[in-house]
Enzyme design. Structure first.
Site, PDB file in Angstrom:
ATOM      1  N   CYS A 158      -6.431  -7.995  -2.690  1.00 35.80           N
ATOM      2  CA  CYS A 158      -6.791  -7.753  -1.283  1.00 35.80           C
ATOM      3  C   CYS A 158      -8.274  -7.462  -1.084  1.00 35.80           C
ATOM      4  O   CYS A 158      -8.665  -6.885  -0.067  1.00 35.80           O
ATOM      5  CB  CYS A 158      -5.959  -6.598  -0.723  1.00 35.80           C
ATOM      6  SG  CYS A 158      -4.171  -6.880  -0.771  1.00 35.80           S
ATOM      7  N   CYS A 170       0.820  -1.208   0.000  1.00 32.20           N
ATOM      8  CA  CYS A 170       0.000   0.000   0.000  1.00 32.20           C
ATOM      9  C   CYS A 170       0.858   1.264   0.000  1.00 32.20           C
ATOM     10  O   CYS A 170       0.526   2.255  -0.650  1.00 32.20           O
ATOM     11  CB  CYS A 170      -0.931   0.004   1.216  1.00 32.20           C
ATOM     12  SG  CYS A 170      -2.329  -1.110   1.088  1.00 32.20           S
ATOM     13  N   CYS A 183      -5.557   1.461   4.014  1.00 34.49           N
ATOM     14  CA  CYS A 183      -4.378   1.358   3.152  1.00 34.49           C
ATOM     15  C   CYS A 183      -3.250   2.262   3.634  1.00 34.49           C
ATOM     16  O   CYS A 183      -2.085   2.022   3.340  1.00 34.49           O
ATOM     17  CB  CYS A 183      -4.742   1.697   1.703  1.00 34.49           C
ATOM     18  SG  CYS A 183      -5.221   3.416   1.440  1.00 34.49           S
TER      19      CYS A 183
END
Length: 227
Positions: free
Chosen positions: A197, A113, A220
């Protein structure tokens, strides 16, 4: 760059129903929208298009999106007549150096991320004093106390015009406006991020339960408080 005390005071005193238009007017040229073009994104995009179709809108292309999300982005751009959408992404060099096999999300999702979302977004927003998000208080416990005007440590701010909106209210307004729906929502995807994800959720399950399922991770990093 930062909001002045007077600007912050004006926005904090602005009613929820007027916060989007007032902030776009007050911070013209100094504010952008960040949109995932996800399950509920069409409503805020439509509200902004009602005011200014050329308003800057950042779409973060992580290079791991579902193909349906990329197609939906293009559908909404055309449907709403948006002319200010800017695609941002991690550099090819950064991806090669830190995730050459596209497997970083499998063993270190926080690092993935940071590489694909946080760092490119930080760079893109560097010249802006404020940015609009589509987050809602009901999406997660970490967002339950979110303010309409959310100050950042560096003096900038996030504007959250849909903070109090429920899923039911959003759905009704999207229906009223006859807005196109993300194709994955019909398959049970209530909150849509990167493909590795994100999973569909069961009936009655928390909408964000499909994000980083089975992990303690809930954000994130773009919207973490310490920014």
């Amino acid at each position: 760059m930062a909001l002045t005390q007077a600007e912050r005071q004006i926005l904090e005193q602005t009613p929820e129903a007027s916060i989007l238009e007032r902030s776009m007017e007050l911070l013209a040229g100094r504010m952008a929208l960040v949109s995932s073009f996800g399950a509920e994104s069409a409503l805020l995009l439509a509200m902004i298009a009602d005011i200014d179709t050329d308003f800057p809108i950042f779409f973060l292309d992580t290079r791991r999106h579902f193909p349906e999300t990329l197609a939906y982005r293009d559908t909404l751009i055309n449907h709403l007549g948006l002319t200010g959408v800017i695609n941002i992404a991690p550099t090819a060099e950064a991806l090669q150096d830190r995730d050459p096999q596209d497997m970083l999300a499998d063993f270190d999702p926080d690092a993935c991320c940071a590489l694909r979302k946080v760092e490119p977004m930080d760079a893109a927003l560097n010249d802006y004093d404020a940015w609009i998000t589509g987050r809602k208080r009901g999406q997660a416990a970490t967002r339950a106390a979110m303010k309409l005007v959310e100050p950042l440590e560096d003096g900038r701010a996030k504007i959250n015009p849909l903070a109090s909106w429920t899923r039911e209210r959003i759905d009704a307004e999207m229906t009223r406006r006859a807005l196109p729906r993300h194709p994955l929502t019909s398959l049970g995807f209530a909150s849509i991020g990167c493909a590795p994800c994100t999973r569909a959720v069961a009936e009655g399950e928390d909408p964000r339960a499909g994000r980083w399922a089975g992990q303690t991770k809930t954000e994130c990093g773009i919207h973490l408080p310490a920014r």
